[in-house]
Design an enzyme around this catalytic site. Structure first.
Site, PDB file in Angstrom:
ATOM      1  N   GLY A   8      32.171  37.968  37.531  1.00  0.00           N
ATOM      2  CA  GLY A   8      32.380  39.166  38.345  1.00  0.00           C
ATOM      3  C   GLY A   8      31.385  40.273  38.031  1.00  0.00           C
ATOM      4  N   GLY A   9      30.569  40.100  36.989  1.00  0.00           N
ATOM      5  CA  GLY A   9      29.536  41.087  36.663  1.00  0.00           C
ATOM      6  C   GLY A   9      30.052  42.389  36.075  1.00  0.00           C
ATOM      7  N   GLY A  79      34.596  36.041  33.179  1.00  0.00           N
ATOM      8  CA  GLY A  79      34.519  36.750  31.911  1.00  0.00           C
ATOM      9  C   GLY A  79      35.891  37.222  31.439  1.00  0.00           C
ATOM     10  N   TYR A 371      36.126  44.498  26.005  1.00  0.00           N
ATOM     11  CA  TYR A 371      35.457  45.792  26.039  1.00  0.00           C
ATOM     12  C   TYR A 371      34.261  45.701  25.085  1.00  0.00           C
ATOM     13  CZ  TYR A 371      39.879  47.406  28.161  1.00  0.00           C
ATOM     14  OH  TYR A 371      40.984  47.567  28.949  1.00  0.00           O
TER      15      TYR A 371
HETATM   16  C1  LIG Z   1      36.362  48.457  36.427  1.00  0.00           C
HETATM   17  C2  LIG Z   1      36.800  47.558  35.292  1.00  0.00           C
HETATM   18  C3  LIG Z   1      38.156  47.352  35.089  1.00  0.00           C
HETATM   19  C4  LIG Z   1      38.603  46.515  34.054  1.00  0.00           C
HETATM   20  N1  LIG Z   1      39.950  46.325  33.870  1.00  0.00           N
HETATM   21  C5  LIG Z   1      40.381  45.481  32.898  1.00  0.00           C
HETATM   22  C6  LIG Z   1      41.773  45.237  32.707  1.00  0.00           C
HETATM   23  O1  LIG Z   1      42.634  45.780  33.423  1.00  0.00           O
HETATM   24  N2  LIG Z   1      42.135  44.393  31.706  1.00  0.00           N
HETATM   25  C7  LIG Z   1      41.220  43.772  30.906  1.00  0.00           C
HETATM   26  O2  LIG Z   1      41.615  42.978  30.049  1.00  0.00           O
HETATM   27  N3  LIG Z   1      39.894  43.998  31.057  1.00  0.00           N
HETATM   28  C8  LIG Z   1      39.457  44.830  32.029  1.00  0.00           C
HETATM   29  N4  LIG Z   1      38.115  45.046  32.169  1.00  0.00           N
HETATM   30  C9  LIG Z   1      37.177  44.358  31.274  1.00  0.00           C
HETATM   31  C10 LIG Z   1      36.902  42.945  31.800  1.00  0.00           C
HETATM   32  O3  LIG Z   1      37.946  42.072  31.391  1.00  0.00           O
HETATM   33  C11 LIG Z   1      35.568  42.423  31.242  1.00  0.00           C
HETATM   34  O4  LIG Z   1      34.540  43.289  31.644  1.00  0.00           O
HETATM   35  C12 LIG Z   1      35.287  40.993  31.682  1.00  0.00           C
HETATM   36  O5  LIG Z   1      34.442  40.370  30.746  1.00  0.00           O
HETATM   37  C13 LIG Z   1      34.666  40.953  33.069  1.00  0.00           C
HETATM   38  O6  LIG Z   1      34.503  39.647  33.528  1.00  0.00           O
HETATM   39  P1  LIG Z   1      33.483  39.402  34.735  1.00  0.00           P
HETATM   40  O7  LIG Z   1      33.467  37.960  35.055  1.00  0.00           O
HETATM   41  O8  LIG Z   1      33.748  40.378  35.816  1.00  0.00           O
HETATM   42  O9  LIG Z   1      32.112  39.896  34.065  1.00  0.00           O
HETATM   43  P2  LIG Z   1      30.705  39.190  33.762  1.00  0.00           P
HETATM   44  O10 LIG Z   1      29.793  40.321  33.425  1.00  0.00           O
HETATM   45  O11 LIG Z   1      30.323  38.285  34.854  1.00  0.00           O
HETATM   46  O12 LIG Z   1      31.037  38.327  32.486  1.00  0.00           O
HETATM   47  C14 LIG Z   1      31.447  38.871  31.240  1.00  0.00           C
HETATM   48  C15 LIG Z   1      31.012  37.934  30.110  1.00  0.00           C
HETATM   49  O13 LIG Z   1      31.587  36.634  30.292  1.00  0.00           O
HETATM   50  C16 LIG Z   1      30.570  35.639  30.512  1.00  0.00           C
HETATM   51  N5  LIG Z   1      31.042  34.753  31.586  1.00  0.00           N
HETATM   52  C17 LIG Z   1      31.390  35.117  32.841  1.00  0.00           C
HETATM   53  N6  LIG Z   1      31.815  34.053  33.539  1.00  0.00           N
HETATM   54  C18 LIG Z   1      31.753  32.986  32.713  1.00  0.00           C
HETATM   55  C19 LIG Z   1      32.053  31.597  32.856  1.00  0.00           C
HETATM   56  N7  LIG Z   1      32.515  31.107  33.996  1.00  0.00           N
HETATM   57  N8  LIG Z   1      31.846  30.773  31.807  1.00  0.00           N
HETATM   58  C20 LIG Z   1      31.379  31.268  30.630  1.00  0.00           C
HETATM   59  N9  LIG Z   1      31.075  32.560  30.435  1.00  0.00           N
HETATM   60  C21 LIG Z   1      31.259  33.422  31.463  1.00  0.00           C
HETATM   61  C22 LIG Z   1      29.320  36.439  30.870  1.00  0.00           C
HETATM   62  O14 LIG Z   1      28.122  35.749  30.528  1.00  0.00           O
HETATM   63  C23 LIG Z   1      29.502  37.717  30.083  1.00  0.00           C
HETATM   64  O15 LIG Z   1      29.098  37.550  28.736  1.00  0.00           O
HETATM   65  C24 LIG Z   1      37.655  45.882  33.206  1.00  0.00           C
HETATM   66  C25 LIG Z   1      36.290  46.095  33.414  1.00  0.00           C
HETATM   67  C26 LIG Z   1      35.857  46.926  34.435  1.00  0.00           C
HETATM   68  C27 LIG Z   1      34.374  47.164  34.633  1.00  0.00           C
END
Ligand SMILES: Cc1cc2nc3c(=O)[nH]c(=O)nc-3n(C[C@H](O)[C@H](O)[C@H](O)COP(=O)(O)OP(=O)(O)OC[C@H]3O[C@@H](n4cnc5c(N)ncnc54)[C@H](O)[C@@H]3O)c2cc1C
Ligand SMILES: *[C@@H]1O[C@H](CO)[C@@H](O)[C@H](O)[C@H]1NC(C)=O
Ligand SMILES: *[C@@H]1O[C@H](CO)[C@@H](O)[C@H](O)[C@H]1NC(C)=O
Ligand SMILES: *[C@@H]1O[C@H](CO)[C@@H](O)[C@H](O)[C@H]1NC(C)=O
Length: 428
Positions: A8-9, A79, A371
């Site tokens: 999700g970035g 993530g 985080y």
């Molecule tokens: C607006 C906002 C709200 C949030 N709210 C919450 C919340 O309510 N509760 C909570 O617990 N956290 C919350 N978070 C934190 C969130 O859980 C992390 O930022 C999480 O890592 C995001 O995952 P992503 O796939 O969107 O991010 P990405 O940036 O895509 O990935 C995060 C990390 O995981 C790795 N990754 C992603 N997908 C995979 C995969 N399929 N296999 C292996 N590695 C992978 C990436 O390389 C990176 O290191 C929030 C963050 C934001 C920005």
């Protein structure tokens, strides 16, 4: 070249799409198939999906099933589940990662493994050990959870004049001990008035109750009468409507907004996390408010207890269980792109973090892997961290589970193919 995986970035340090060395980004945005099996109360979820897509798909199939993941609909399950993932149902059902029952993963040799073929060590590690460390997860299989047809939500804002300090202080004693159907978090921010002489602190008590208002009111009256919750403050709605409510959408908004991958507000920010084991005295809270008058910041207190106390700290890599009253997320925001501005705000949040030291967990000072915070230990920007360097942040995120994560990493990914600044190191 390094390999970075993007779900999700939403990575707090941009680790999925930023690196100081040349890298390839594997973007999972098209792996978005979600199959909900109502009979089996389970779902297979492509790891390019967001929480919002997941919630929306579940709600189309059933009004009484849900999933206990995070609040923001744009967060990716790739993530988010890799680091634990919590939301407003954690007191009843634990973390997203606690409810994963199977996964499909590509390992360093390009094999596609499921729970059975990857073995229990690797399956344990990917449920909370952090993304981009062990392999590329293609899909998660999760157990869905029961939600009532009607839940009750409320938000009560209290200023300092309305006894915010006393209420936050009292919340520390009741918030983690309520019935597990009740979740009240607190978002504390500085009210942004145009008059610099009129700065105010507001504690916003944000709540969901997994049941009807008539059952909630006596619980509040008995345990937290000071908050003064009245019937007219409460709104009954379906679980899916509550996900929109927590995401800040107005009442009656179409559920399709859950499908948007666009984050409504994007500003620069820096965040840090803490865990609290003993209630912070009123004087300690007042010190936070004093720092708040210097910058535009927020802290969010999320209560633990309930199911979180029952799960063993070694069940999955996420170790912060019984004994933790609540989690704090510290955040600071700004709008200007200049480095000096960023530095000023980042220095401020480091001061807040340092101020918090006596009030939060010690040895280790625990942190939440989702985080990501590159401040809390030495990181090698070239992507190689030694075991000793990594252990500094490793025990903060994973405590006693860190050694097992290193063991699994060394076994499944000895060449450190999947890595970032704070990925689990391989011993070879
Ligand atoms: C607006 C906002 C709200 C949030 N709210 C919450 C919340 O309510 N509760 C909570 O617990 N956290 C919350 N978070 C934190 C969130 O859980 C992390 O930022 C999480 O890592 C995001 O995952 P992503 O796939 O969107 O991010 P990405 O940036 O895509 O990935 C995060 C990390 O995981 C790795 N990754 C992603 N997908 C995979 C995969 N399929 N296999 C292996 N590695 C992978 C990436 O390389 C990176 O290191 C929030 C963050 C934001 C920005
Ligand atoms: C679900 O269960 C019902 C009743 O047992 C059955 O008729 C139906 O075919 C099942 N659906 C699926 C998708 O398995
Ligand atoms: C604040 O608390 C005091 C007692 O501790 C009480 O008398 C007063 O009514 C409270 N104020 C509000 C606005 O609730
Ligand atoms: C706070 O106020 C400043 C100045 O008026 C403004 O630029 C900024 O966008 C405001 N922030 C929020 C979150 O409203």
């Amino acid at each position: 070249m390094h390999v970075r995986i993007r779900g999700g970035g939403h990575d707090y340090e941009g680790l999925s799409y930023v690196s100081e060395v040349p890298f390839i980004m594997v973007d999972l945005i098209n792996l978005r198939t979600i199959n909900v099996n109502v009979n089996e109360t389970s779902a297979w979820i492509g790891t390019g999906s967001t929480n919002g897509e997941l919630y929306n798909t579940i709600a189309q199939k059933s009004k009484t099933l849900g999933f206990p993941a995070g609040v923001s609909p744009t967060v990716g399950v790739g993530g988010h589940f890799s680091g634990g993932g919590y939301g407003v149902m954690l007191r009843k059902y634990g973390l997203a990662a606690d409810n994963i029952v199977d996964a499909r993963l590509i390992d360093t040799n390009g094999r596609i493994l499921d729970r059975n073929s990857m073995g229990e060590d690797l399956f344990w590690a990917i449920r909370g050990g952090g993304g981009n460390s062990f392999g590329l997860v293609l899909a998660w299989k999760v157990k869905l959870v029961d939600v009532p047809e009607k839940v009750t939500v409320f938000t009560l804002d209290k200023t300092l004049k309305q006894n915010a300090t006393k209420l936050v202080h009292k919340w520390q004693f009741v918030g983690p001990r309520f019935h597990e159907d009740l979740f009240i978090s607190i978002l504390i921010s500085r009210l942004n008035t145009s008059d610099p002489g009129d700065k105010q602190i507001v504690a916003s008590f944000n709540s969901i109750f997994l049941g009807e208002m008539d059952r909630l009111l006596p619980i509040m009256q008995e345990n937290f009468p000071e908050l003064g919750l009245r019937r007219e403050d409460c709104i009954e709605m379906s679980w899916i409507e509550s996900t929109l409510y927590f995401a800040g959408f107005p009442r009656g908004e179409s559920h399709d907004v859950l499908l948007s991958r666009i984050q409504p507000s994007t500003r620069y920010f820096k965040a840090k996390s803490d865990f609290v084991l003993q209630p912070i005295p009123e004087g300690g809270l007042e010190g936070i408010w004093r720092l708040f008058f210097e910058d535009e910041a927020q802290v969010m207190f999320s209560p633990y207890g309930g199911r979180m106390d029952e799960i063993s700290p070694s069940a999955i890599p996420f170790p912060h269980r019984a004994g933790n009253l609540y989690n704090i997320q510290h955040m600071v925001y700004w709008d200007e792109g200049e480095d000096e501005v960023a530095e000023r705000h980042i220095n401020w949040i480091r001061r807040l973090y340092s101020y918090m030291t006596p009030f939060v967990s010690k040895f280790p000072r625990a942190a939440y892997i989702n985080y990501w915070d590159l401040d809390i230990g030495m990181n090698n920007m070239k992507g190689y961290t030694s075991f000793v360097q990594a252990k500094v942040w490793g025990i903060k995120y994973f405590n006693n589970n860190f050694d097992r994560l290193v063991y699994v990493k060394t076994k499944v990914n000895p060449s450190n193919f999947f890595r970032n600044e704070q990925s689990i190191p391989s011993l070879t």
